[in-house]
Structures are given as structure tokens and as C-alpha cells.
Design a protein around this motif. Sequence first.
Motif, mmCIF file in Angstrom:
data_model
loop_
_atom_site.group_PDB
_atom_site.id
_atom_site.type_symbol
_atom_site.label_atom_id
_atom_site.label_comp_id
_atom_site.label_asym_id
_atom_site.label_seq_id
_atom_site.Cartn_x
_atom_site.Cartn_y
_atom_site.Cartn_z
ATOM 1 N N ALA A 1 0.792 -1.124 0.093
ATOM 2 C CA ALA A 1 -0.063 -0.090 -0.158
ATOM 3 C C ALA A 1 0.868 1.287 -0.080
ATOM 4 O O ALA A 1 2.095 0.984 0.217
ATOM 5 C CB ALA A 1 -0.960 0.235 1.163
ATOM 6 N N THR A 2 0.207 2.553 -0.094
ATOM 7 C CA THR A 2 0.995 3.533 -0.007
ATOM 8 C C THR A 2 0.355 4.502 1.017
ATOM 9 O O THR A 2 -0.924 4.523 1.196
ATOM 10 C CB THR A 2 1.215 4.434 -1.485
ATOM 11 O OG1 THR A 2 -0.230 4.539 -1.939
ATOM 12 C CG2 THR A 2 1.907 3.507 -2.371
ATOM 13 N N VAL A 3 1.097 5.480 1.485
ATOM 14 C CA VAL A 3 0.632 6.459 2.423
ATOM 15 C C VAL A 3 1.186 7.743 2.059
ATOM 16 O O VAL A 3 2.509 7.872 1.902
ATOM 17 C CB VAL A 3 0.959 6.216 4.063
ATOM 18 C CG1 VAL A 3 2.387 6.175 4.203
ATOM 19 C CG2 VAL A 3 0.042 7.178 4.883
ATOM 20 N N SER A 4 0.530 8.845 2.202
ATOM 21 C CA SER A 4 0.909 10.123 1.607
ATOM 22 C C SER A 4 0.479 11.023 2.792
ATOM 23 O O SER A 4 -0.422 11.084 3.527
ATOM 24 C CB SER A 4 0.370 10.771 0.450
ATOM 25 O OG SER A 4 0.534 9.783 -0.616
ATOM 26 N N PHE A 5 1.543 11.831 3.099
ATOM 27 C CA PHE A 5 1.579 12.759 4.363
ATOM 28 C C PHE A 5 2.361 14.013 4.332
ATOM 29 O O PHE A 5 3.191 13.944 3.149
ATOM 30 C CB PHE A 5 1.984 11.851 5.652
ATOM 31 C CG PHE A 5 3.270 11.243 5.514
ATOM 32 C CD1 PHE A 5 4.608 11.673 5.701
ATOM 33 C CD2 PHE A 5 3.367 9.997 4.862
ATOM 34 C CE1 PHE A 5 5.682 11.327 5.642
ATOM 35 C CE2 PHE A 5 4.711 9.166 4.734
ATOM 36 C CZ PHE A 5 5.768 10.210 5.145
ATOM 37 N N THR A 6 2.208 14.986 5.193
ATOM 38 C CA THR A 6 3.218 16.268 5.096
ATOM 39 C C THR A 6 4.055 15.823 6.263
ATOM 40 O O THR A 6 3.957 15.714 7.448
ATOM 41 C CB THR A 6 2.077 17.380 5.413
ATOM 42 O OG1 THR A 6 1.325 17.382 4.272
ATOM 43 C CG2 THR A 6 3.193 18.700 5.347
ATOM 44 N N ALA A 7 5.408 15.812 5.859
ATOM 45 C CA ALA A 7 6.221 15.585 6.972
ATOM 46 C C ALA A 7 7.184 17.086 7.269
ATOM 47 O O ALA A 7 7.440 17.755 6.471
ATOM 48 C CB ALA A 7 7.453 14.891 6.509
ATOM 49 N N PRO A 8 7.216 17.638 8.585
ATOM 50 C CA PRO A 8 7.679 18.777 8.966
ATOM 51 C C PRO A 8 9.180 18.471 9.019
ATOM 52 O O PRO A 8 9.947 18.301 10.050
ATOM 53 C CB PRO A 8 7.215 18.739 10.560
ATOM 54 C CG PRO A 8 7.078 17.360 10.954
ATOM 55 C CD PRO A 8 6.675 16.489 9.844
ATOM 56 N N THR A 9 10.042 18.586 7.826
ATOM 57 C CA THR A 9 11.440 18.144 7.760
ATOM 58 C C THR A 9 12.210 19.514 8.325
ATOM 59 O O THR A 9 11.704 20.573 8.602
ATOM 60 C CB THR A 9 11.592 18.012 6.387
ATOM 61 O OG1 THR A 9 11.723 19.144 5.504
ATOM 62 C CG2 THR A 9 10.585 17.120 5.821
ATOM 63 N N PRO A 10 13.422 19.379 8.561
ATOM 64 C CA PRO A 10 14.227 20.524 8.724
ATOM 65 C C PRO A 10 14.313 21.698 7.688
ATOM 66 O O PRO A 10 14.805 22.810 7.834
ATOM 67 C CB PRO A 10 15.836 19.860 9.042
ATOM 68 C CG PRO A 10 15.404 18.503 9.349
ATOM 69 C CD PRO A 10 14.197 18.083 8.560
ATOM 70 N N HIS A 11 13.784 21.336 6.568
ATOM 71 C CA HIS A 11 13.705 22.123 5.431
ATOM 72 C C HIS A 11 12.269 22.964 5.319
ATOM 73 O O HIS A 11 12.019 23.220 4.215
ATOM 74 C CB HIS A 11 14.347 21.610 4.299
ATOM 75 C CG HIS A 11 15.676 21.201 4.495
ATOM 76 N ND1 HIS A 11 16.917 21.801 4.117
ATOM 77 C CD2 HIS A 11 16.151 19.836 4.954
ATOM 78 C CE1 HIS A 11 18.020 21.169 4.463
ATOM 79 N NE2 HIS A 11 17.609 20.001 4.991
ATOM 80 N N GLY A 12 11.271 22.384 6.117
ATOM 81 C CA GLY A 12 9.849 22.878 5.987
ATOM 82 C C GLY A 12 9.225 21.890 5.719
ATOM 83 O O GLY A 12 9.612 20.728 5.217
ATOM 84 N N PRO A 13 7.996 21.935 5.951
ATOM 85 C CA PRO A 13 6.715 20.904 5.637
ATOM 86 C C PRO A 13 6.867 20.399 4.340
ATOM 87 O O PRO A 13 6.760 21.470 3.303
ATOM 88 C CB PRO A 13 5.544 21.473 5.938
ATOM 89 C CG PRO A 13 5.720 22.986 5.983
ATOM 90 C CD PRO A 13 7.212 23.146 6.240
ATOM 91 N N ARG A 14 6.737 19.199 3.918
ATOM 92 C CA ARG A 14 7.024 18.759 2.282
ATOM 93 C C ARG A 14 5.954 17.767 2.416
ATOM 94 O O ARG A 14 5.901 16.750 3.391
ATOM 95 C CB ARG A 14 8.079 18.392 1.998
ATOM 96 C CG ARG A 14 9.264 19.416 2.019
ATOM 97 C CD ARG A 14 8.915 20.514 0.764
ATOM 98 N NE ARG A 14 9.773 21.601 1.142
ATOM 99 C CZ ARG A 14 10.888 21.437 0.319
ATOM 100 N NH1 ARG A 14 11.234 20.666 -0.547
ATOM 101 N NH2 ARG A 14 11.735 22.803 0.391
#
Length: 292
Positions: free
Chosen positions: A3-16
Motif C-alpha cells: 500500500a502507499t501512504v501520503s502525508f506532510t512531513a515537518p522536515t528541517p527544510h520545511g513541511p513537504r
Amino acid sequence: MSATVSFTAPTPHGPRDVTVSYAREGRGAPLLLLHGIGHHRQAWDPVTHILAAEREVIALDLPGFGASPALPAGLPHDLPTTAAVLAACCAALGLDRPHAAGNSLGGLLALELGRLGLVRSVTALSPAGFWTEPERRYAFGVLTGMRAMARRLPGPLVERLSRTAAGRGALTSTIYARPGRRSPEAVVAETRALAGAEGFAETLRAGRRVRFTDDVPGIPVTLAWGTRDRLLVPRQGPRAKAAVPGARLVRLPGCGHVPMNDDPALVARVLLDGSRDHPASALSTSPSTVLL
């Protein structure tokens, strides 16, 4: 089932926005499985059915590997960014501090998640990051050569080689001590995964600066090394133990760098033992077990 999951990650370079491919099966305490560079989640297939009898197993394709797309443009495939993506992925999958196990790059990532307090235990099989500079250059040179070969070989030749034990050895003996045990279909699939890994070059580039020197306090940690690891050689085990003094250091006799295929029963036992819930009081009083 994948399966796949899509999400917004709060990375050190901003949310992506990130998408990750995964497979999930079994019942019990959740156990997150993280593969090595150039591999894919199917590296865990030899042990997954054993683990799934006692754990809910979640095997991921790391970003840029297997069926997972590379990280969005502008995001480096480095340790802080990938750890932030994995933490967000766990949240999206409803995993609250799962147990984590990883091999090679995956072992390094599992240790980083443990250091950040995001998992409840870590089992690291030949984790990256405990090398000397000459050892790192050697390992990266071998990996670069494997990648070049995988990209250069025609698909029909890979399929033909995979049909014999000698051919499977020619393709995979760097990572397996017993390459003849790997199925032809698995060898073809992982050779294609290595050739097509979008995140390979960027991950290798970021790895030049990596040394894991911090402790991982407060949770059980198991470090395991195959005695026939030809990529991250076994002498790195005691070095890892010195960096994480509360860890168990376990010897995997006759196993190579990716030990799940070489001795599935032994590796599954190590993973199950390492992912048992331990009372917090036991962590400070139980002696470490050094077997390597």
C-alpha cells in the motif's frame, strides 16, 4: 499486501508532502522494518512471516528506494531529514512509538529514531555509521560498483544468471553469505531495485559525513553483526557497542551483511527478542550481553 501512504512531513527544510510504499501484516506490538541502501522492503521477506506470528510488521520502502518516490526536490536524503519523514510516516500510519529494526542504512535510521525517543526499542543489523574513514570509503566503493553493475547488466542476462546458484552468487555475494538460498525471482527484483533507486546517489553522498557517536538511552538496543559481513566488517560491532554502551551485541554466525536471507530463524529470534517490551527499571539494571 502493499500500500502507499501520503502525508506532510515537518522536515528541517520545511513541511513537504511525501509518499511512502509499505506492507503491513500480523498482530501484536508494531515492529517497523527498515532496509539498507539500494535495497527494498522485500529484503525482509525471509523473516516477515515468522515475525508476523507475534508482531504487527510494517516494512517500508525508504524514500527513493523500492516503490517509494524520492523525496521532493530540495530535500536532502540525509539522516535528519529521513528521520523526520519516518516519524511523520509512523504518525500517518497510526504507529505510536513502534519497535524498530533496520539493516545497514536502516539500522542507522532505527538508531536515530531511538536516540530521538520515537521508538520503544531498536534492533540494528550491521548498522551504518560506525566505520573508520578507510572502512567507509571501502564500503561506498563496493556499493557504487554494485550499483553500476546493476544498471549496466541487461534484464535478460540478470534473469539468466538468477537461475543458477553460481549466477545468484555473482549478483549478490557481496551482501549474502549464502546467495544460493535467495530465490531467482528475489535476486532479479532486488537487482532491478538497486538499478532504479532514485535516492541512491544522494543518500550515499549524505552518508560521507555520517558518524553515529551518540548513546541511545532509555530503551532496549540490540546490535547484531554477521560474522561473514564483507561490507560493514564485524570489527565495527565492538565500536558500535562502545558508542551505545547499554546495548546487547549479538553475533550472527555464518551470516553476511544482509542476514535475513542467510539464517531467517536466527535473525527472527534476534528481532523478536530485541522487540519485547521491557520494564523501564530493567533497562538500568540488566547487564549488557556481548557475544561478538
